[in-house]
Design a protein around this motif. Structure first.
Motif, mmCIF file in Angstrom:
data_model
loop_
_atom_site.group_PDB
_atom_site.id
_atom_site.type_symbol
_atom_site.label_atom_id
_atom_site.label_comp_id
_atom_site.label_asym_id
_atom_site.label_seq_id
_atom_site.Cartn_x
_atom_site.Cartn_y
_atom_site.Cartn_z
ATOM 1 N N ILE A 84 39.305 36.023 36.342
ATOM 2 C CA ILE A 84 39.901 37.207 36.953
ATOM 3 C C ILE A 84 41.408 37.239 36.733
ATOM 4 C CG2 ILE A 84 40.530 38.165 39.217
ATOM 5 C CD1 ILE A 84 37.655 37.462 40.108
ATOM 6 N N SER A 130 40.723 43.238 41.493
ATOM 7 C CA SER A 130 40.484 41.855 41.077
ATOM 8 C C SER A 130 41.617 40.942 41.534
ATOM 9 C CB SER A 130 40.316 41.781 39.554
ATOM 10 O OG SER A 130 41.544 41.930 38.880
ATOM 11 N N MET A 189 33.883 38.653 38.604
ATOM 12 C CA MET A 189 34.005 39.231 39.940
ATOM 13 C C MET A 189 32.751 38.952 40.771
ATOM 14 S SD MET A 189 36.958 40.981 40.143
ATOM 15 C CE MET A 189 36.775 42.425 41.193
#
Length: 355
Positions: free
Chosen positions: A105, A12, A72
């Motif tokens: 994220i 990530s 994501m």
């Protein structure tokens, strides 16, 4: 499961680094294909709006599942939107979901390793954060030497893979009781310093390539030097961490002075080719300031640091986008001097608190 989630957090932050470095690497191509002009500033503002919204939603929601994997996926869809864009308007439409995904994220990817490894939080977090540098290093090189649309599509696939790895990520742990701090004034100065740092980092990364091409250097060279900037950035963060920790604000003052010196080189062609040195010098700044904030003001300072970083890394480049290319050195110099003044002020306040 812990290893899978750790790898997912690293992926990530790799994606976060990719997206952070993309405007600098893609700007010459965007100028050639789309001629965005002043609309480039709108891209940064839309991205900032999405990023702050994503960060806020993640901060208010202690449950990471399913929001972390969804972030994501959203970032991956934004990358696909840019990859398939036939006009800069389509790039603008992708800016908001890109920012929204990256905002969530950043908080989840940075906080999850600490929850997974509370006994080794700082070590694991530093290792995982190296992925951000890898993404930022690789992106300008890849989009300069390979078809940029295909590269962004491959990055989107990585985002979808990362979503699978962080599936069922555990909820955030309640904040621990932290020690006192030297006052709200110190904390807000720290937050402002982080914002200026993030703006300086992105100013060097986003506009140095355009400045070099304006001076007549080839786009491929500009892209290679931008990759070298992120290599130096990652190396500085890893290699100088222990040295900076011995006397954080004093050593940060020296490093920021060096970054101001690099900005001065922009006025003396061909010395702007040395701009990757700035990456090495400012590499440890963000992590050091965030650690100072967490130690003095508790875990809430991490969220404040991310807000400041998101704002600075977007607002300052948006202002730079309004400058003529020849004005970029002045922008870098002024932001660097402002950061230097704030670092000195923090150092003086810190010394008073110690007394």
């Amino acid at each position: 499961m812990r290893l899978r989630l750790t790898l997912g957090s690293a992926l990530s932050l790799l994606l976060s680094g990719i997206i952070a470095a993309s405007p600098g690497g893609l700007l010459p191509q965007w100028q050639e294909v789309f001629d965005p002009g002043s609309r480039l500033s709108l891209y940064f503002n839309l991205y900032l709006g999405g990023l702050l919204l994503g960060l806020t939603l993640a901060r208010l929601t202690p449950v990471r599942h399913p929001w972390f994997p969804m972030a994501m996926v959203l970032a991956g869809l934004g990358l696909l939107g840019v990859a398939s864009a036939q006009s800069f308007d389509a790039v603008l439409w992708a800016a908001l979901p890109l920012g929204l995904g990256v905002g969530a994220i950043n908080l989840s990817g940075n906080s999850l390793p600490g929850d997974l490894y509370p006994e080794r939080r700082m070590i694991v977090l530093s290792q995982v954060n190296a992925a951000f540098g890898v993404g930022a290093i690789a992106t300008p090189f890849l989009v300069s030497f390979f078809p940029w649309r295909e590269v962004l599509t491959a990055f989107a696939v990585l985002a979808f893979l990362g979503a699978a790895l962080v599936w069922k990520a555990p909820a955030s742990r309640p904040p621990a009781a932290d020690g006192g701090h030297p006052g709200n004034g110190w904390l807000w100065l720290l937050v402002l310093a982080i914002g200026l740092y993030a703006g300086l980092e992105q100013g060097f990364a986003t506009f140095s390539g355009a400045y070099l091409t304006e001076l007549g250097y080839p786009t491929a060279l500009a892209g290679a030097l931008l990759s070298a900037y992120w290599v130096a950035f990652t190396a500085g963060r890893l290699l100088m961490a222990y040295w900076v920790a011995r006397d954080p604000l004093r050593h940060l003052t020296w490093l920021v002075c060096g970054a101001v010196g690099v900005a001065l080189l922009y006025f003396l062609p061909p010395l702007p080719l040395l701009f990757p040195l700035a990456g090495f010098l400012i590499g440890p700044v963000f992590t050091t300031l965030m650690a100072l904030g967490q130690g003095r003001a508790g875990n809430a300072a991490v969220a404040y640091a991310l807000y400041a970083g998101a704002s600075g890394s977007t607002l300052v480049p948006a202002l730079f986008a309004l400058l003529p290319v020849a004005g970029i050195p002045w922008g870098l110099l002024l932001v660097g001097l402002a950061l230097l003044a704030l670092t000195q002020r923090l150092r003086r306040l810190d010394a008073r608190t110690a007394l």
